[in-house]
Design a protein around this motif. Sequence first.
Motif, PDB file in Angstrom:
ATOM      1  N   ARG A 132       0.847  -1.195   0.000  1.00 21.59           N
ATOM      2  CA  ARG A 132       0.000   0.000   0.000  1.00 21.59           C
ATOM      3  C   ARG A 132       0.887   1.251   0.000  1.00 21.59           C
ATOM      4  O   ARG A 132       0.728   2.156   0.814  1.00 21.59           O
ATOM      5  CB  ARG A 132      -0.932  -0.007   1.212  1.00 21.59           C
ATOM      6  CG  ARG A 132      -1.835  -1.232   1.264  1.00 21.59           C
ATOM      7  CD  ARG A 132      -2.569  -1.339   2.605  1.00 21.59           C
ATOM      8  NE  ARG A 132      -3.563  -0.278   2.749  1.00 21.59           N
ATOM      9  CZ  ARG A 132      -3.563   0.598   3.754  1.00 21.59           C
ATOM     10  NH1 ARG A 132      -2.619   0.548   4.677  1.00 21.59           N
ATOM     11  NH2 ARG A 132      -4.508   1.516   3.834  1.00 21.59           N
ATOM     12  N   TRP A 161      -8.846  -9.625   5.464  1.00 20.06           N
ATOM     13  CA  TRP A 161      -9.543 -10.201   4.315  1.00 20.06           C
ATOM     14  C   TRP A 161      -8.629 -11.158   3.570  1.00 20.06           C
ATOM     15  O   TRP A 161      -9.040 -12.244   3.161  1.00 20.06           O
ATOM     16  CB  TRP A 161      -9.995  -9.072   3.401  1.00 20.06           C
ATOM     17  CG  TRP A 161     -10.759  -9.561   2.191  1.00 20.06           C
ATOM     18  CD1 TRP A 161     -12.083  -9.859   2.104  1.00 20.06           C
ATOM     19  CD2 TRP A 161     -10.192  -9.791   0.889  1.00 20.06           C
ATOM     20  NE1 TRP A 161     -12.412 -10.275   0.844  1.00 20.06           N
ATOM     21  CE2 TRP A 161     -11.262 -10.246   0.085  1.00 20.06           C
ATOM     22  CE3 TRP A 161      -8.919  -9.685   0.344  1.00 20.06           C
ATOM     23  CZ2 TRP A 161     -11.076 -10.574  -1.266  1.00 20.06           C
ATOM     24  CZ3 TRP A 161      -8.745  -9.999  -0.988  1.00 20.06           C
ATOM     25  CH2 TRP A 161      -9.822 -10.445  -1.786  1.00 20.06           C
ATOM     26  N   ARG A 162      -7.385 -10.766   3.407  1.00 19.67           N
ATOM     27  CA  ARG A 162      -6.439 -11.647   2.730  1.00 19.67           C
ATOM     28  C   ARG A 162      -6.172 -12.901   3.538  1.00 19.67           C
ATOM     29  O   ARG A 162      -5.962 -13.976   3.010  1.00 19.67           O
ATOM     30  CB  ARG A 162      -5.121 -10.894   2.458  1.00 19.67           C
ATOM     31  CG  ARG A 162      -5.249  -9.865   1.334  1.00 19.67           C
ATOM     32  CD  ARG A 162      -4.038  -9.001   1.249  1.00 19.67           C
ATOM     33  NE  ARG A 162      -4.159  -8.018   0.176  1.00 19.67           N
ATOM     34  CZ  ARG A 162      -3.405  -6.948   0.048  1.00 19.67           C
ATOM     35  NH1 ARG A 162      -2.469  -6.674   0.967  1.00 19.67           N
ATOM     36  NH2 ARG A 162      -3.582  -6.113  -0.957  1.00 19.67           N
ATOM     37  N   GLN A 207      -7.793  -5.031   5.096  1.00 17.98           N
ATOM     38  CA  GLN A 207      -7.252  -5.766   3.952  1.00 17.98           C
ATOM     39  C   GLN A 207      -6.421  -6.960   4.409  1.00 17.98           C
ATOM     40  O   GLN A 207      -6.477  -8.041   3.813  1.00 17.98           O
ATOM     41  CB  GLN A 207      -6.399  -4.821   3.095  1.00 17.98           C
ATOM     42  CG  GLN A 207      -7.198  -3.770   2.341  1.00 17.98           C
ATOM     43  CD  GLN A 207      -6.326  -2.919   1.446  1.00 17.98           C
ATOM     44  OE1 GLN A 207      -5.199  -3.290   1.138  1.00 17.98           O
ATOM     45  NE2 GLN A 207      -6.843  -1.755   1.027  1.00 17.98           N
TER      46      GLN A 207
END
Length: 261
Positions: free
Chosen positions: A12, A253-254, A250
């Motif tokens: 990111r 979620w990953r 994130q």
Amino acid sequence: MNNLFTALIAKRIVATLSALLVIAIGCAAGIWQLSRAEGKIALAANLLARQQMPILSANAGPLTLEEASERRMIARGQYIPRAAIWLDNRPRPIPSVGSNSSQSGFYLLMPLQLQGRDEILWVNRGWAPRNNENRESLPPIKTPSNQVNIEGIVFAHPGRVYALGESKAAIDTGKPRIEQNFDLVGEGKLRGWAQSPFILREVDTGIDDGLLREWAPLTTGVDRHYAYAFQWFALALVGFLFWLITGLRQYRWRGLNGDQE
């Protein structure tokens, strides 16, 4: 830990740089607002300290701006009403009770011929409201025709406002003028008289002359600077929390989808 670092930063880069920019701007602006507030507090403290010094007399002898600045002073002399200057676009120093908007008006600058001295002292006599329907209509005020004793605080100038360009119109020195700003040196050259190198801002001594002399303290606006600083620091915090929360979401979620390295 490496996976968390990768999810938050390595994957990111743009988001991280954007967050750092927001945090840097927010912190820098917040610190600047705090410095403005502290500067006003220091100026007010210095002014108060100088006002505790012995009162000066404008009639006693010539004084420099450095000697007299921000100190209390008394003066005796006679006003010269024909040379009065009305400084336009000056808001009421202290808003009236219950008012949420500033009221526009004038500062009245008037020369005082000092008794016993061949010298002029310019006096900021106070504030008066402007006629919003007719800008050229000046407020009714009373000016004594005899010798007067006044008391005030010495300043270098009465404050300045932004003005577009310089007035090129011929000046009629025989009647009051409406100006945006006051040029002490320029007035001395225009009229050819000796002047004190400062002005005296008159304090309220109960004189009923139609002018308001409730001057705003130098600390006016400090609370506003603190409020702005809080908003900027809050922006920096929100930017950090947004970056952190979105990164953790994130990462989670990953992890749930088996997309971790």
